[in-house]
Design an enzyme around this catalytic site. Structure first.
Site, PDB file in Angstrom:
ATOM      1  N   ILE A   1      34.455  27.079  47.179  1.00  0.00           N
ATOM      2  CA  ILE A   1      34.984  26.727  45.929  1.00  0.00           C
ATOM      3  C   ILE A   1      35.988  27.759  45.408  1.00  0.00           C
ATOM      4  O   ILE A   1      37.169  27.548  44.871  1.00  0.00           O
ATOM      5  CB  ILE A   1      34.108  26.534  44.763  1.00  0.00           C
ATOM      6  CG1 ILE A   1      33.179  25.245  45.223  1.00  0.00           C
ATOM      7  CG2 ILE A   1      34.560  26.285  43.644  1.00  0.00           C
ATOM      8  CD1 ILE A   1      31.919  24.821  44.329  1.00  0.00           C
TER       9      ILE A   1
ATOM     10  N   SER B   1      25.975  25.135  38.405  1.00  0.00           N
ATOM     11  CA  SER B   1      25.673  24.446  39.428  1.00  0.00           C
ATOM     12  C   SER B   1      24.975  23.204  38.698  1.00  0.00           C
ATOM     13  O   SER B   1      24.457  23.422  37.599  1.00  0.00           O
ATOM     14  CB  SER B   1      24.779  25.150  40.395  1.00  0.00           C
ATOM     15  OG  SER B   1      24.307  23.977  41.049  1.00  0.00           O
TER      16      SER B   1
ATOM     17  N   TYR C   1      16.962  30.605  41.248  1.00  0.00           N
ATOM     18  CA  TYR C   1      18.423  30.032  41.179  1.00  0.00           C
ATOM     19  C   TYR C   1      18.716  28.992  40.040  1.00  0.00           C
ATOM     20  O   TYR C   1      19.643  29.236  39.246  1.00  0.00           O
ATOM     21  CB  TYR C   1      18.811  29.571  42.615  1.00  0.00           C
ATOM     22  CG  TYR C   1      20.197  29.241  42.780  1.00  0.00           C
ATOM     23  CD1 TYR C   1      21.088  30.262  42.900  1.00  0.00           C
ATOM     24  CD2 TYR C   1      20.416  27.919  42.618  1.00  0.00           C
ATOM     25  CE1 TYR C   1      22.563  29.664  42.934  1.00  0.00           C
ATOM     26  CE2 TYR C   1      21.837  27.479  42.925  1.00  0.00           C
ATOM     27  CZ  TYR C   1      22.714  28.274  43.184  1.00  0.00           C
ATOM     28  OH  TYR C   1      23.975  28.062  43.434  1.00  0.00           O
TER      29      TYR C   1
ATOM     30  N   LYS D   1      21.460  29.541  36.912  1.00  0.00           N
ATOM     31  CA  LYS D   1      22.389  28.552  36.656  1.00  0.00           C
ATOM     32  C   LYS D   1      22.313  27.866  35.326  1.00  0.00           C
ATOM     33  O   LYS D   1      23.432  27.651  34.662  1.00  0.00           O
ATOM     34  CB  LYS D   1      22.639  27.646  37.914  1.00  0.00           C
ATOM     35  CG  LYS D   1      23.104  28.388  39.003  1.00  0.00           C
ATOM     36  CD  LYS D   1      24.508  28.939  38.888  1.00  0.00           C
ATOM     37  CE  LYS D   1      25.036  29.555  40.347  1.00  0.00           C
ATOM     38  NZ  LYS D   1      26.170  30.103  40.312  1.00  0.00           N
TER      39      LYS D   1
ATOM     40  N   THR E   1      30.656  23.198  51.254  1.00  0.00           N
ATOM     41  CA  THR E   1      30.753  24.667  51.329  1.00  0.00           C
ATOM     42  C   THR E   1      29.522  25.070  52.182  1.00  0.00           C
ATOM     43  O   THR E   1      28.438  24.567  52.381  1.00  0.00           O
ATOM     44  CB  THR E   1      30.608  25.480  50.188  1.00  0.00           C
ATOM     45  OG1 THR E   1      29.471  25.405  49.384  1.00  0.00           O
ATOM     46  CG2 THR E   1      31.730  24.877  49.188  1.00  0.00           C
TER      47      THR E   1
END
Length: 281
Positions: free
Chosen positions: A48, A173, A186, A190, A221
């Protein structure tokens, strides 16, 4: 009281804005909507971040890319310069103060100032339960994903203020809205970025600097493919709604260019989902 200077022409309202907000359309057509502006992008040698760097450069900006490994920076710079784009780069581990200082210095040395900051760099060293994560894991994820964008922006802010206007784009995210099991820390980091976007937007609005947040879904990705849980989620999402495919990095890049452009001059504090479906009202 809100005031606007307006006049009627052929039944339509036309609003006048200052030169700091609007750009001459002829100049935009000739040089690109981001002509002569400078963008610093973290985590921008692949995925990205790389797609964003290419798009902003294609739209006229001078772009400073960065990532943790010199060979990745060299490859990305060579590829984009080979396309005739105005790009430079430096190594930057955003969790390290000395690297952030070097990134700022590189932007000032090569470009003379900074207009845009796009924070893509992120890390997830643990797949496991939230409460099972060690203090070291918590520190690493929060340092890189949440603290570093704020600390880097604090170093760039004086230089952005000198330009009169500016824009910041954080990259969160979809897990901020739809948490994935075993990505608890995580997920939390985010989600924190959504709040950081709101707080910074209010704080920096008087300075003419807008802050928005990109919220990607599952994008093709290397980062998303490392965690095997992510690809397995797509069929579940598609049972409910969705565009029936993974996203492409380029599908995130256009919205970032828009958020940096004069067309987004009245947009700030927004968390914008690019995921093929909407998780919220």
């Amino acid at each position: 009281m809100f005031q606007a200077v307006a006049w009627v022409r052929r039944g339509l309202f036309h609003f006048r804005a200052g030169l700091s907000v609007r750009m001459n359309s002829t100049a935009i057509d000739r040089k690109g909507v981001l002509a002569d502006r400078v963008a610093v992008i973290t985590g921008s040698t692949e995925g990205i971040g790389f797609a964003i760097a290419r798009r902003l450069a294609e739209d006229g900006a001078h772009v400073v890319i960065s990532s943790r490994k010199q060979q990745n920076v060299d490859r990305a710079v060579a590829e984009l310069q080979g396309e005739g784009l105005s790009v430079t780069g430096t190594v930057c581990h955003v969790g390290k103060a000395e690297d952030r200082e070097r990134l700022v210095a590189t932007a000032l040395e090569h470009c003379g100032g900074v207009d845009f900051l796009v924070c893509v760099a992120g890390v997830n060293p643990l797949v496991g339960s939230t409460l099972g994560a060690s203090e070291q894991v918590w520190d690493k994820i929060l340092d890189v994903n949440v603290k570093s964008p704020a600390l880097l922006l604090s170093q760039l802010l004086p230089h952005m203020e000198k330009r009169g206007t500016g824009a910041v784009v954080l990259v969160s995210s979809m897990v901020a809205y739809v948490p994935i099991p075993k990505l608890g820390v995580y997920n939390t980091s985010k989600t924190a970025l959504l709040g950081l976007c709101k707080s910074l937007a209010v704080e920096l609005a008087p300075k003419g600097i807008r802050v928005n947040c990109l919220v990607p879904g599952i994008i093709k990705t290397e980062f998303s493919q490392v965690e095997k849980t992510l690809p397995r989620l797509l069929p579940d999402f598609n049972d409910i709604y969705g565009l029936q495919r993974f996203g492409e990095p380029e599908e995130c890049a256009g919205i970032v260019s828009f958020l940096c452009s004069p067309d987004a001059s009245y947009i700030t504090g927004e968390n914008i989902v690019v995921a093929g479906y909407s998780p919220k009202l």
